[in-house]
Motif scaffolding. Structure first.
Motif, PDB file in Angstrom:
ATOM      1  N   LEU A  16       0.830  -1.212   0.000  1.00  0.00           N
ATOM      2  CA  LEU A  16       0.000   0.000   0.000  1.00  0.00           C
ATOM      3  C   LEU A  16       0.867   1.266   0.000  1.00  0.00           C
ATOM      4  CD1 LEU A  16      -2.717  -1.182   2.549  1.00  0.00           C
ATOM      5  CD2 LEU A  16      -3.019  -0.863   0.080  1.00  0.00           C
ATOM      6  N   GLN A  17       1.999   1.233   0.707  1.00  0.00           N
ATOM      7  CA  GLN A  17       2.919   2.377   0.692  1.00  0.00           C
ATOM      8  C   GLN A  17       3.441   2.622  -0.714  1.00  0.00           C
ATOM      9  OE1 GLN A  17       5.781   1.038   3.541  1.00  0.00           O
ATOM     10  NE2 GLN A  17       4.678   1.844   5.326  1.00  0.00           N
ATOM     11  N   TYR A  18       3.701   1.525  -1.419  1.00  0.00           N
ATOM     12  CA  TYR A  18       4.182   1.669  -2.795  1.00  0.00           C
ATOM     13  C   TYR A  18       3.108   2.304  -3.680  1.00  0.00           C
ATOM     14  CZ  TYR A  18       6.155   0.478  -7.335  1.00  0.00           C
ATOM     15  OH  TYR A  18       6.660   0.545  -8.613  1.00  0.00           O
ATOM     16  N   HIS A  19       1.863   1.857  -3.536  1.00  0.00           N
ATOM     17  CA  HIS A  19       0.767   2.464  -4.298  1.00  0.00           C
ATOM     18  C   HIS A  19       0.596   3.938  -3.939  1.00  0.00           C
ATOM     19  CE1 HIS A  19      -1.183  -0.571  -6.836  1.00  0.00           C
ATOM     20  NE2 HIS A  19      -0.779  -1.464  -5.950  1.00  0.00           N
ATOM     21  N   ALA A  20       0.756   4.260  -2.664  1.00  0.00           N
ATOM     22  CA  ALA A  20       0.635   5.662  -2.239  1.00  0.00           C
ATOM     23  C   ALA A  20       1.725   6.517  -2.871  1.00  0.00           C
ATOM     24  CB  ALA A  20       0.701   5.751  -0.717  1.00  0.00           C
ATOM     25  N   ALA A  21       2.896   5.904  -3.125  1.00  0.00           N
ATOM     26  CA  ALA A  21       4.013   6.652  -3.699  1.00  0.00           C
ATOM     27  C   ALA A  21       3.904   6.806  -5.212  1.00  0.00           C
ATOM     28  CB  ALA A  21       5.332   5.954  -3.341  1.00  0.00           C
ATOM     29  N   VAL A  22       3.449   5.745  -5.915  1.00  0.00           N
ATOM     30  CA  VAL A  22       3.489   5.791  -7.382  1.00  0.00           C
ATOM     31  C   VAL A  22       2.116   5.821  -8.059  1.00  0.00           C
ATOM     32  CG1 VAL A  22       5.703   4.578  -7.386  1.00  0.00           C
ATOM     33  CG2 VAL A  22       3.590   3.267  -7.670  1.00  0.00           C
ATOM     34  N   ASN A  23       1.064   5.452  -7.335  1.00  0.00           N
ATOM     35  CA  ASN A  23      -0.273   5.367  -7.945  1.00  0.00           C
ATOM     36  C   ASN A  23      -1.299   6.241  -7.240  1.00  0.00           C
ATOM     37  OD1 ASN A  23       0.393   3.615  -9.984  1.00  0.00           O
ATOM     38  ND2 ASN A  23      -0.209   1.772  -8.883  1.00  0.00           N
ATOM     39  N   ASN A  24      -0.844   7.251  -6.543  1.00  0.00           N
ATOM     40  CA  ASN A  24      -1.772   8.110  -5.798  1.00  0.00           C
ATOM     41  C   ASN A  24      -2.413   9.118  -6.753  1.00  0.00           C
ATOM     42  OD1 ASN A  24      -3.201   9.159  -3.689  1.00  0.00           O
ATOM     43  ND2 ASN A  24      -1.486  10.260  -2.775  1.00  0.00           N
ATOM     44  N   VAL A  25      -3.239   8.585  -7.654  1.00  0.00           N
ATOM     45  CA  VAL A  25      -3.894   9.379  -8.689  1.00  0.00           C
ATOM     46  C   VAL A  25      -5.398   9.184  -8.559  1.00  0.00           C
ATOM     47  CG1 VAL A  25      -1.945   9.308 -10.282  1.00  0.00           C
ATOM     48  CG2 VAL A  25      -3.646   7.457 -10.329  1.00  0.00           C
ATOM     49  N   PRO A  26      -6.196  10.089  -9.123  1.00  0.00           N
ATOM     50  CA  PRO A  26      -7.660   9.970  -8.972  1.00  0.00           C
ATOM     51  C   PRO A  26      -8.224   8.648  -9.476  1.00  0.00           C
ATOM     52  CG  PRO A  26      -7.084  12.144  -9.796  1.00  0.00           C
ATOM     53  CD  PRO A  26      -5.817  11.351  -9.789  1.00  0.00           C
ATOM     54  N   GLY A  27      -7.585   8.042 -10.484  1.00  0.00           N
ATOM     55  CA  GLY A  27      -8.112   6.788 -11.030  1.00  0.00           C
ATOM     56  C   GLY A  27      -8.029   5.618 -10.081  1.00  0.00           C
ATOM     57  N   LEU A  28      -7.129   5.674  -9.091  1.00  0.00           N
ATOM     58  CA  LEU A  28      -7.039   4.591  -8.105  1.00  0.00           C
ATOM     59  C   LEU A  28      -8.116   4.814  -7.049  1.00  0.00           C
ATOM     60  CD1 LEU A  28      -5.517   2.045  -7.075  1.00  0.00           C
ATOM     61  CD2 LEU A  28      -4.167   3.608  -5.648  1.00  0.00           C
ATOM     62  N   ALA A  29      -9.223   4.089  -7.177  1.00  0.00           N
ATOM     63  CA  ALA A  29     -10.358   4.290  -6.265  1.00  0.00           C
ATOM     64  C   ALA A  29     -10.240   3.472  -5.000  1.00  0.00           C
ATOM     65  CB  ALA A  29     -11.661   3.937  -6.982  1.00  0.00           C
ATOM     66  N   GLY A  30      -9.464   2.375  -5.056  1.00  0.00           N
ATOM     67  CA  GLY A  30      -9.361   1.534  -3.866  1.00  0.00           C
ATOM     68  C   GLY A  30      -8.783   0.177  -4.204  1.00  0.00           C
ATOM     69  N   PHE A  31      -9.164  -0.814  -3.382  1.00  0.00           N
ATOM     70  CA  PHE A  31      -8.538  -2.131  -3.455  1.00  0.00           C
ATOM     71  C   PHE A  31      -9.582  -3.236  -3.326  1.00  0.00           C
ATOM     72  CE2 PHE A  31      -5.491   0.957  -2.054  1.00  0.00           C
ATOM     73  CZ  PHE A  31      -4.390   0.683  -2.853  1.00  0.00           C
ATOM     74  N   TYR A  32      -9.238  -4.372  -3.913  1.00  0.00           N
ATOM     75  CA  TYR A  32     -10.142  -5.526  -3.912  1.00  0.00           C
ATOM     76  C   TYR A  32      -9.556  -6.644  -3.057  1.00  0.00           C
ATOM     77  CZ  TYR A  32     -12.470  -9.758  -5.517  1.00  0.00           C
ATOM     78  OH  TYR A  32     -13.142 -10.953  -5.559  1.00  0.00           O
ATOM     79  N   HIS A  33     -10.401  -7.188  -2.170  1.00  0.00           N
ATOM     80  CA  HIS A  33      -9.996  -8.319  -1.334  1.00  0.00           C
ATOM     81  C   HIS A  33     -10.037  -9.598  -2.157  1.00  0.00           C
ATOM     82  CE1 HIS A  33      -9.707  -6.453   2.644  1.00  0.00           C
ATOM     83  NE2 HIS A  33     -10.755  -5.721   2.322  1.00  0.00           N
ATOM     84  N   HIS A  34      -8.857 -10.136  -2.427  1.00  0.00           N
ATOM     85  CA  HIS A  34      -8.751 -11.314  -3.285  1.00  0.00           C
ATOM     86  C   HIS A  34      -9.339 -12.562  -2.620  1.00  0.00           C
ATOM     87  CE1 HIS A  34      -6.805 -13.784  -6.431  1.00  0.00           C
ATOM     88  NE2 HIS A  34      -6.581 -14.646  -5.452  1.00  0.00           N
ATOM     89  N   THR A  35      -9.211 -12.671  -1.313  1.00  0.00           N
ATOM     90  CA  THR A  35      -9.690 -13.859  -0.606  1.00  0.00           C
ATOM     91  C   THR A  35     -11.212 -13.794  -0.461  1.00  0.00           C
ATOM     92  OG1 THR A  35      -7.615 -14.004   0.624  1.00  0.00           O
ATOM     93  CG2 THR A  35      -9.502 -15.207   1.522  1.00  0.00           C
ATOM     94  N   GLU A  36     -11.873 -14.881  -0.856  1.00  0.00           N
ATOM     95  CA  GLU A  36     -13.337 -14.920  -0.830  1.00  0.00           C
ATOM     96  C   GLU A  36     -13.844 -15.770   0.330  1.00  0.00           C
ATOM     97  OE1 GLU A  36     -14.811 -16.383  -4.528  1.00  0.00           O
ATOM     98  OE2 GLU A  36     -14.146 -14.647  -5.682  1.00  0.00           O
ATOM     99  N   MET A  37     -15.134 -15.570   0.637  1.00  0.00           N
ATOM    100  CA  MET A  37     -15.827 -16.394   1.615  1.00  0.00           C
ATOM    101  C   MET A  37     -17.307 -16.430   1.255  1.00  0.00           C
ATOM    102  SD  MET A  37     -16.216 -13.992   5.034  1.00  0.00           S
ATOM    103  CE  MET A  37     -17.562 -14.994   5.723  1.00  0.00           C
ATOM    104  N   PRO A  38     -18.049 -17.415   1.756  1.00  0.00           N
ATOM    105  CA  PRO A  38     -19.487 -17.416   1.506  1.00  0.00           C
ATOM    106  C   PRO A  38     -20.178 -16.331   2.331  1.00  0.00           C
ATOM    107  CG  PRO A  38     -18.897 -19.226   2.950  1.00  0.00           C
ATOM    108  CD  PRO A  38     -17.612 -18.594   2.518  1.00  0.00           C
ATOM    109  N   LEU A  39     -21.387 -16.016   1.941  1.00  0.00           N
ATOM    110  CA  LEU A  39     -22.180 -15.026   2.673  1.00  0.00           C
ATOM    111  C   LEU A  39     -22.796 -15.721   3.888  1.00  0.00           C
ATOM    112  CD1 LEU A  39     -22.876 -12.031   2.169  1.00  0.00           C
ATOM    113  CD2 LEU A  39     -25.037 -12.791   1.195  1.00  0.00           C
ATOM    114  N   SER A  40     -21.933 -16.035   4.842  1.00  0.00           N
ATOM    115  CA  SER A  40     -22.327 -16.869   5.973  1.00  0.00           C
ATOM    116  C   SER A  40     -21.918 -16.223   7.285  1.00  0.00           C
ATOM    117  CB  SER A  40     -21.648 -18.240   5.857  1.00  0.00           C
ATOM    118  OG  SER A  40     -21.818 -18.998   7.027  1.00  0.00           O
ATOM    119  N   ASN A  41     -22.685 -16.518   8.330  1.00  0.00           N
ATOM    120  CA  ASN A  41     -22.346 -15.997   9.661  1.00  0.00           C
ATOM    121  C   ASN A  41     -21.596 -17.024  10.502  1.00  0.00           C
ATOM    122  OD1 ASN A  41     -24.374 -17.829  10.185  1.00  0.00           O
ATOM    123  ND2 ASN A  41     -25.562 -16.488  11.525  1.00  0.00           N
ATOM    124  N   SER A  42     -21.184 -18.126   9.889  1.00  0.00           N
ATOM    125  CA  SER A  42     -20.501 -19.180  10.623  1.00  0.00           C
ATOM    126  C   SER A  42     -19.135 -18.701  11.126  1.00  0.00           C
ATOM    127  CB  SER A  42     -20.322 -20.408   9.732  1.00  0.00           C
ATOM    128  OG  SER A  42     -19.488 -21.362  10.362  1.00  0.00           O
TER     129      SER A  42
END
Length: 581
Positions: free
Chosen positions: A259-285
């Motif tokens: 994230l520090q690297y993105h803040a240094a080189v990609n801190n532009v308006p087009g970078l809206a955020g980040f995606y969590h690659h790890t998935e899980m079911p829509l469960s409360n377990s």
């Protein structure tokens, strides 16, 4: 079918306030009158012999005003505004892909993350060499190495990633890498224990464009939003549906460096955020507590280092009755638990609808006893929708909306833009097959509660030509299709409200049963239209509402009523069945 009413006369139109000059042929009666008067004058007027007869001046009628052609409104864009994509090491390829998506109506692109994998000295990239020695070993020198890792994301990491004295940027055999050191105890650069974890990251061609930076740059130029995939741990060997958090410490430190690297080189308006690659079911377990812990750690890091950026997480449904299904209550509570990991940032929860994997069903109450389509049947077998799935996707999205309520998180939908492979819909070498526009329209009907609809995946489910025509081309040929998502019928006032996409300037056919059992039907022009309905109610901003009035009536609550809309493009929707309530 009733014939069209006869047009009123020109006089009637004038009396009603319609100027004749605005009508085709409206000047003809005046012209006839002038001609008749001239003929009569010719028969009765005899000039004196000594009088020179003047030339008769012919008075031409006023020229007809051109009636402007009625312009057909431009077709709308399909109501999906974001797409998962794969990144390219060439800026021009990335820019063109985003430009195509924007032209198609999209404003958001998302990439998947990369695994931070434990490694041994022997399993490190063989082409990362310093003076004939493995780059990690050479960079470590006399440092004691606790654990090696690789993060081979294909990026060309720059010198901004180098934060500690031992960090190195390596160009070897035409490839670009960075070697990064992290203390096994504490933070910063120095390890009190003298041991370090070493990460070899990158692996792009030395002359390539950095995929992430080029996407951020292209998104900025095009006024779009780009969400970059986050680092992720590998899966556990004993429970493959859970992340291996045995190295949560190194993963946390590396996430921060990422994230520090993105803040240094990609801190532009087009970078809206980040995606969590790890998935899980829509469960409360509580089984999935490790995934929630991962989300919380990474959300905290994003909010601390890039406080204006958002995050996306995309949990999946499983409503199959022959599996360990997720109930509606579990889906509601599971959504809330995910929302509570936000740690101060805006967390967009994009629920996967399961139609591409056969885990979810987009069906209405009227379809419940109908046979599942051939795509779903390839996963769940033959039978009715109600016999194969706990509930329709609509009910799951209602539950998810209840789950995020009051948390600050935002409900999105991840429409799976593919279908289970059923023998005749292959899409290249993809695991799933090509879907159809009609199926996607049904999926959209179930997602009215979502603020935004994104879709998996642009390349290549939208671009492959498995059936002879790409999904993108299928959608473009039917952009004007009206899609009804919900209706309300207030019998006491006769007001019928219809929500959906592409409804404006439409007429609605309403069929219902009165309390006395008589079948009623009316086709009416909309008396009200609200193009900003979705925006005003915190829903999809492309969602509209029209209202028609059938007049005060009664409604048999045991019978469904049916609404069909024909919009300003003259395109008719599918029948939409609703249960009075």
């Amino acid at each position: 079918m009733a014939s069209a009413p006869r047009a009123r006369s020109t006089v009637a139109n004038v009396e009603a306030g319609a100027h004749p000059s605005n009508r085709r042929g409206a000047w003809r009666p005046a012209l006839i009158l002038i001609a008749a008067f001239t003929m009569v004058a010719g028969l009765t007027y005899v000039p004196a012999a000594t009088t020179q007869v003047p030339a008769v001046e012919t008075i031409a009628p006023a020229p007809q005003k051109a009636v402007p052609a009625v312009k057909t409104p431009a077709p709308p864009s399909y109501p999906i505004s974001g797409y998962f994509i794969s990144a390219s090491p060439q800026y021009s390829t990335n820019f063109q892909k985003l430009a195509d998506i924007k032209e198609f109506g999209g404003d958001t692109v998302i990439t998947f993350g990369t695994l931070l994998k434990p490694a041994t000295l022997d399993s490190l990239p063989a082409d990362c060499i310093i003076d004939g020695v493995s780059c990690a070993k050479a960079a470590a020198g006399s440092k004691k190495v606790h654990q090696y890792f690789t993060f081979l994301d294909g990026s060309r990491w720059g010198s901004s990633a180098l934060k500690c004295p031992g960090d190195r940027k390596v160009t070897s055999n035409g490839k670009s890498y960075v070697v990064l050191f992290f203390p096994t105890v504490g933070q910063g650069c120095a390890s009190p224990s003298g041991e370090y974890d070493v990460v070899v990251a990158g692996g792009s061609r030395a002359t390539a464009d950095d995929p992430s930076s080029s996407l951020a740059s292209a998104a900025t130029k095009l006024g779009m939003k780009y969400y970059a995939g986050l680092p992720a741990p590998i899966k556990r060997t004993d429970l493959a549906y859970l992340p291996d958090l045995s190295y949560m410490g190194p993963l946390t430190l590396f996430t921060e460096r990422f994230l520090q690297y993105h803040a240094a080189v990609n801190n532009v308006p087009g970078l809206a955020g980040f995606y969590h690659h790890t998935e899980m079911p829509l469960s409360n377990s509580s089984t999935f507590d490790p995934v929630l812990a991962l989300y919380q750690m990474q959300n905290r890091a994003i909010h601390r280092l890039l406080p204006t950026r958002e995050a996306i997480v995309s949990p999946y449904l499983d409503a199959r009755l022959n599996k360990v299904f997720i109930s509606l209550d579990k889906a509601r509570d599971g959504t809330r638990r995910i929302a509570q990991t936000s740690s101060g940032l805006v967390l967009n929860i994009a629920v996967q609808d399961g139609m591409g994997t056969g885990k979810g069903g987009a069906f209405s109450s009227n379809d419940a006893n109908s046979a599942v389509d051939r795509f779903a049947a390839s996963i769940v077998g033959k039978g009715s929708w109600a016999s194969k799935y706990v509930a329709p996707n609509r009910d799951y999205f209602v539950a998810a909306a209840s789950g995020v309520s009051g948390t600050g998180a935002v409900l999105w939908a991840n429409l799976e833009g593919m279908a289970p492979e059923a023998g005749s819909n292959a899409c290249g070498d993809n695991l799933r097959g090509q879907t159809t526009k009609a199926r996607m329209d049904r999926q959209l009907q179930q997602m009215a509660n979502a603020r935004k609809v994104i879709s998996f995946m642009w390349d290549s489910y939208y671009t492959c030509t498995g059936s002879g025509k790409s999904l993108k081309d299928q959608l473009e040929s039917g952009l004007t299709t009206p899609i009804i998502t919900d209706t309300t019928f207030r019998a006491s006032t006769g007001q019928v409200q219809i929500a959906g996409f592409n409804l404006k300037a439409g007429t609605a056919r309403v069929r219902w049963t009165a309390q006395n059992g008589l079948a009623k039907e009316k086709t009416l022009k909309a008396t009200g239209s609200n193009a900003a309905y979705g925006q005003l109610h915190g829903l999809n901003d492309r969602l509209e509402m029209i209202t028609v009035s059938v007049g005060k009536t009664t409604l048999n609550t045991s019978k469904r009523y049916v609404v069909t809309v024909t919009n300003e493009w003259g395109v008719k929707s599918e029948d939409f069945f609703s249960q009075p309530g």
